[in-house]
Write an enzyme that holds these catalytic residues in place. Structure first.
Site, PDB file in Angstrom:
ATOM      1  N   LYS A 164       0.821  -1.219   0.000  1.00  0.00           N
ATOM      2  CA  LYS A 164       0.000   0.000   0.000  1.00  0.00           C
ATOM      3  C   LYS A 164       0.851   1.264   0.000  1.00  0.00           C
ATOM      4  O   LYS A 164       2.010   1.269   0.392  1.00  0.00           O
ATOM      5  CB  LYS A 164      -0.959  -0.043   1.192  1.00  0.00           C
ATOM      6  CG  LYS A 164      -1.973  -1.187   1.024  1.00  0.00           C
ATOM      7  CD  LYS A 164      -3.372  -0.802   1.339  1.00  0.00           C
ATOM      8  CE  LYS A 164      -4.319  -1.916   0.908  1.00  0.00           C
ATOM      9  NZ  LYS A 164      -5.276  -2.269   1.937  1.00  0.00           N
ATOM     10  N   ARG A 183      -3.795 -10.064   5.018  1.00  0.00           N
ATOM     11  CA  ARG A 183      -4.098 -10.157   3.585  1.00  0.00           C
ATOM     12  C   ARG A 183      -2.873  -9.663   2.816  1.00  0.00           C
ATOM     13  O   ARG A 183      -2.524  -8.488   2.923  1.00  0.00           O
ATOM     14  CB  ARG A 183      -5.338  -9.304   3.284  1.00  0.00           C
ATOM     15  CG  ARG A 183      -5.826  -9.385   1.857  1.00  0.00           C
ATOM     16  CD  ARG A 183      -7.071  -8.521   1.662  1.00  0.00           C
ATOM     17  NE  ARG A 183      -7.570  -8.636   0.299  1.00  0.00           N
ATOM     18  CZ  ARG A 183      -7.104  -7.944  -0.730  1.00  0.00           C
ATOM     19  NH1 ARG A 183      -6.123  -7.071  -0.554  1.00  0.00           N
ATOM     20  NH2 ARG A 183      -7.617  -8.110  -1.942  1.00  0.00           N
TER      21      ARG A 183
HETATM   22  C1  9MG Z   1      -9.909  -5.860  -1.401  1.00  0.00           C
HETATM   23  N1  9MG Z   1      -8.992  -5.230  -0.460  1.00  0.00           N
HETATM   24  C2  9MG Z   1      -7.971  -4.379  -0.781  1.00  0.00           C
HETATM   25  N2  9MG Z   1      -7.358  -3.979   0.342  1.00  0.00           N
HETATM   26  C3  9MG Z   1      -7.989  -4.593   1.368  1.00  0.00           C
HETATM   27  C4  9MG Z   1      -7.825  -4.581   2.763  1.00  0.00           C
HETATM   28  O1  9MG Z   1      -6.898  -3.826   3.353  1.00  0.00           O
HETATM   29  N3  9MG Z   1      -8.650  -5.330   3.515  1.00  0.00           N
HETATM   30  C5  9MG Z   1      -9.628  -6.082   2.936  1.00  0.00           C
HETATM   31  N4  9MG Z   1     -10.424  -6.793   3.746  1.00  0.00           N
HETATM   32  N5  9MG Z   1      -9.825  -6.126   1.615  1.00  0.00           N
HETATM   33  C6  9MG Z   1      -9.020  -5.390   0.859  1.00  0.00           C
END
Ligand code: 9MG
Length: 292
Positions: free
Chosen positions: A222, A256
């Protein structure tokens, strides 16, 4: 024992789990057309599992800042063929979508989890998951919409504001009969937040544990990591692993990530050092068939 109840699996969250990202937007796998794209996406799913992913998260609409929504039919055409294949791979499969129509179709196909960056706020979204007896749900906080969310993010107290939002969503789901064991909550790194907001959420992430629901965190690649390292998206591996570990240390149960192998190795080292909850052995203890 903390367990995330999902359609086919009860996911043991005694130790942090890794959710591998499978992005089905056209720039990812569709060079040779739809069919070749599906095969390439499934090969990527298998790679993530070999690398140690515990959960797969597949999504057909970009949620990156500035991105435009895609029509329902297009999202379904991207997601469903890959979902059908991924469901045979022996791990929980999550579908990342904000659209109730896509949620319903994914759940009919057998998806284990709905991951909604919009916190199930679209009309019909709560009803779509509540109509299912046991699917897992990730409720994420987002201020604004992907198209414009990074223009002027503002909070009085970002942690308190995110906690209030998530508590309201948990209560709404409870009113619709959705058990807490089906939920994870996500502060939504980068979704209508400055880098300062994101790092404050990370530093104070444990305050969100007071909501009584396991946390999921997504820091992978990010822009806040670019803000502190000065690196473009393709060079954020070390920063992503560092942020994932920090989130785990601050109480996140699910991470994730794009870079599964590196994150899994880093977690193994921290676990061996006693810095994370859970045993030293991972892999054999993930998920039991729920029998549903
Ligand atoms: C789809 N998506 C992109 N970034 C995300 C994040 O930080 N959390 C979740 N749950 N989905 C995400």
């Amino acid at each position: 024992m903390t367990v995330w109840t999902t359609t086919r699996y009860a996911i043991d969250l005694a130790t942090p789990r890794v959710m591998g990202i499978v992005n089905l937007t056209p720039d990812s796998f569709s060079d040779g057309g739809r069919h070749a794209g599906t095969s390439a996406a499934l090969a990527h799913c298998e790679r993530l599992l070999k690398d140690g992913a515990d959960i797969l998260d597949i999504g057909g609409e970009s949620t990156r800042p500035g991105s435009d929504p895609v029509p329902v039919d297009e999202e379904l055409a991207r997601v469903l063929p890959v979902l059908r294949g991924a469901l045979a791979l022996g791990v929980p499969v999550s579908v990342d979508t904000v659209k109730p129509e896509v949620m319903r179709a994914a759940l009919e196909t057998g998806a284990d989890i709905v991951n909604d960056v919009n916190g199930l706020r679209r009309p019909g979204a709560v009803e779509a998951v509540a109509a299912h007896p046991s699917c897992g749900i990730c409720l994420m906080h987002m201020q604004g919409e992907p198209k414009s969310m990074q223009e002027h993010p503002h909070y009085d107290d970002v942690v308190a504001d995110v906690a209030r939002f998530l508590a309201e969503r948990v209560a709404t789901l409870a009113e619709h009969g959705v058990a807490r064991e089906r939920l994870t909550l996500d502060p939504g790194v980068g979704f209508g937040k400055t880098a300062a907001h994101n790092f404050e959420l990370l530093a104070r992430q444990r305050e969100l544990l007071a909501l009584g629901v396991p946390l999921l965190a997504g820091w992978s690649r990010k822009s806040s990591l670019g803000a502190v390292t000065g690196r473009p998206i393709g060079q954020r591996l070390a920063a992503s692993v560092a942020a994932a570990l920090a989130a785990a240390l601050q109480g996140a149960s699910v991470l994730r990530v794009h870079d599964v192998a590196e994150t899994v190795d880093a977690l193994k080292v921290w676990r061996a050092a006693g810095l994370l909850p859970g045993g030293t052995d991972r892999g054999s203890d993930l998920a039991s068939q729920s029998g549903r």
